[in-house]
Design a protein around this motif. Structure first.
Motif, PDB file in Angstrom:
ATOM      1  N   ASP A 194       0.828  -1.203   0.000  1.00  0.00           N
ATOM      2  CA  ASP A 194       0.000   0.000   0.000  1.00  0.00           C
ATOM      3  C   ASP A 194       0.867   1.260   0.000  1.00  0.00           C
ATOM      4  O   ASP A 194       2.103   1.174  -0.041  1.00  0.00           O
ATOM      5  CB  ASP A 194      -1.009  -0.015   1.153  1.00  0.00           C
ATOM      6  CG  ASP A 194      -0.376   0.096   2.528  1.00  0.00           C
ATOM      7  OD1 ASP A 194       0.823   0.451   2.638  1.00  0.00           O
ATOM      8  OD2 ASP A 194      -1.083  -0.176   3.517  1.00  0.00           O
ATOM      9  N   ASN A 195       0.232   2.407   0.058  1.00  0.00           N
ATOM     10  CA  ASN A 195       0.958   3.676  -0.020  1.00  0.00           C
ATOM     11  C   ASN A 195       1.855   3.929   1.182  1.00  0.00           C
ATOM     12  O   ASN A 195       2.731   4.786   1.130  1.00  0.00           O
ATOM     13  CB  ASN A 195      -0.025   4.833  -0.202  1.00  0.00           C
ATOM     14  CG  ASN A 195      -0.713   4.777  -1.553  1.00  0.00           C
ATOM     15  OD1 ASN A 195      -0.151   4.284  -2.522  1.00  0.00           O
ATOM     16  ND2 ASN A 195      -1.936   5.269  -1.620  1.00  0.00           N
ATOM     17  N   ASP A 196       1.653   3.181   2.269  1.00  0.00           N
ATOM     18  CA  ASP A 196       2.516   3.299   3.446  1.00  0.00           C
ATOM     19  C   ASP A 196       3.639   2.274   3.428  1.00  0.00           C
ATOM     20  O   ASP A 196       4.437   2.208   4.360  1.00  0.00           O
ATOM     21  CB  ASP A 196       1.689   3.135   4.727  1.00  0.00           C
ATOM     22  CG  ASP A 196       0.681   4.262   4.901  1.00  0.00           C
ATOM     23  OD1 ASP A 196       0.998   5.406   4.516  1.00  0.00           O
ATOM     24  OD2 ASP A 196      -0.414   3.994   5.414  1.00  0.00           O
ATOM     25  N   ASP A 198       5.461  12.463  -9.424  1.00  0.00           N
ATOM     26  CA  ASP A 198       4.468  12.965  -8.482  1.00  0.00           C
ATOM     27  C   ASP A 198       4.482  14.492  -8.460  1.00  0.00           C
ATOM     28  O   ASP A 198       3.479  15.128  -8.195  1.00  0.00           O
ATOM     29  CB  ASP A 198       4.742  12.388  -7.096  1.00  0.00           C
ATOM     30  CG  ASP A 198       3.588  12.558  -6.142  1.00  0.00           C
ATOM     31  OD1 ASP A 198       2.431  12.452  -6.588  1.00  0.00           O
ATOM     32  OD2 ASP A 198       3.842  12.792  -4.950  1.00  0.00           O
ATOM     33  N   VAL A 220       7.829   8.659  -7.985  1.00  0.00           N
ATOM     34  CA  VAL A 220       7.262   7.619  -7.132  1.00  0.00           C
ATOM     35  C   VAL A 220       7.401   6.293  -7.867  1.00  0.00           C
ATOM     36  O   VAL A 220       7.355   6.256  -9.097  1.00  0.00           O
ATOM     37  CB  VAL A 220       5.770   7.926  -6.837  1.00  0.00           C
ATOM     38  CG1 VAL A 220       5.152   6.850  -5.964  1.00  0.00           C
ATOM     39  CG2 VAL A 220       5.635   9.292  -6.184  1.00  0.00           C
ATOM     40  N   ASP A 275       6.345   1.904  -7.795  1.00  0.00           N
ATOM     41  CA  ASP A 275       5.513   0.815  -7.288  1.00  0.00           C
ATOM     42  C   ASP A 275       6.064  -0.497  -7.827  1.00  0.00           C
ATOM     43  O   ASP A 275       6.581  -0.535  -8.944  1.00  0.00           O
ATOM     44  CB  ASP A 275       4.080   0.951  -7.810  1.00  0.00           C
ATOM     45  CG  ASP A 275       3.064   1.261  -6.735  1.00  0.00           C
ATOM     46  OD1 ASP A 275       3.372   1.081  -5.547  1.00  0.00           O
ATOM     47  OD2 ASP A 275       1.957   1.690  -7.091  1.00  0.00           O
ATOM     48  N   ARG A 324      -6.079  -0.248  -1.030  1.00  0.00           N
ATOM     49  CA  ARG A 324      -5.779   1.036  -0.391  1.00  0.00           C
ATOM     50  C   ARG A 324      -4.930   1.949  -1.285  1.00  0.00           C
ATOM     51  O   ARG A 324      -3.887   2.444  -0.886  1.00  0.00           O
ATOM     52  CB  ARG A 324      -5.099   0.802   0.955  1.00  0.00           C
ATOM     53  CG  ARG A 324      -5.953   0.002   1.917  1.00  0.00           C
ATOM     54  CD  ARG A 324      -5.366  -0.107   3.302  1.00  0.00           C
ATOM     55  NE  ARG A 324      -4.108  -0.803   3.418  1.00  0.00           N
ATOM     56  CZ  ARG A 324      -3.963  -2.137   3.449  1.00  0.00           C
ATOM     57  NH1 ARG A 324      -5.021  -2.919   3.367  1.00  0.00           N
ATOM     58  NH2 ARG A 324      -2.770  -2.678   3.593  1.00  0.00           N
ATOM     59  N   GLN A 325      -5.450   2.177  -2.497  1.00  0.00           N
ATOM     60  CA  GLN A 325      -4.739   3.008  -3.472  1.00  0.00           C
ATOM     61  C   GLN A 325      -5.515   4.289  -3.750  1.00  0.00           C
ATOM     62  O   GLN A 325      -6.736   4.316  -3.633  1.00  0.00           O
ATOM     63  CB  GLN A 325      -4.556   2.237  -4.787  1.00  0.00           C
ATOM     64  CG  GLN A 325      -3.701   0.999  -4.666  1.00  0.00           C
ATOM     65  CD  GLN A 325      -2.281   1.331  -4.270  1.00  0.00           C
ATOM     66  OE1 GLN A 325      -1.558   1.989  -5.003  1.00  0.00           O
ATOM     67  NE2 GLN A 325      -1.879   0.885  -3.090  1.00  0.00           N
ATOM     68  N   ASP A 326      -4.797   5.320  -4.141  1.00  0.00           N
ATOM     69  CA  ASP A 326      -5.444   6.536  -4.620  1.00  0.00           C
ATOM     70  C   ASP A 326      -5.992   6.281  -6.018  1.00  0.00           C
ATOM     71  O   ASP A 326      -7.093   6.710  -6.359  1.00  0.00           O
ATOM     72  CB  ASP A 326      -4.458   7.706  -4.658  1.00  0.00           C
ATOM     73  CG  ASP A 326      -3.962   8.079  -3.266  1.00  0.00           C
ATOM     74  OD1 ASP A 326      -4.727   7.928  -2.287  1.00  0.00           O
ATOM     75  OD2 ASP A 326      -2.801   8.511  -3.155  1.00  0.00           O
TER      76      ASP A 326
END
Length: 102
Positions: free
Chosen positions: A12-14, A51, A57, A59, A88-90
């Motif tokens: 996830d983003n964290d 970003d 950024v 992934d 849990r992604q934007d």
């Protein structure tokens, strides 16, 4: 014929890794609905994007592919929204291409 590609992040983003069960669940859902799936999971693909002017950024992702005769746009829209929440992604990428079998 349509080729659907789902780009799923490994974390996830964290930076928290998703449990393997989440990927198995998606695989099983798509196999049940479409009768088969191709997964690219051996070595994660790398995604990079800007970003901001100074920040890049990245992934690590796996790619799931499904082929279908028809484009059920409302179903795919709902499924993408559900996956965006579950992972849990934007933004979560689901893309489609029209293909011809040779």
């Amino acid at each position: 014929m349509y080729l659907f590609q789902i780009l799923l992040p490994l974390y996830d983003n964290d930076g928290t890794n998703f449990p393997q069960e989440e990927f198995v669940r998606v695989r099983d859902e798509l196999t049940e609905r479409y009768g088969g799936i191709t997964t690219y999971v051996r070595s994660p693909a790398k995604g990079l994007w800007k970003d901001s002017a100074t920040t890049t950024v990245h992934d690590d992702i796996v790619i799931y592919e499904v082929m279908a005769e028809h484009l059920d746009r409302p179903w795919w829209h709902r499924f993408r929204e559900e996956l965006t929440e579950r992972f849990r992604q934007d933004v979560l990428i689901v893309r489609v291409s029209e293909v011809q079998l040779l």
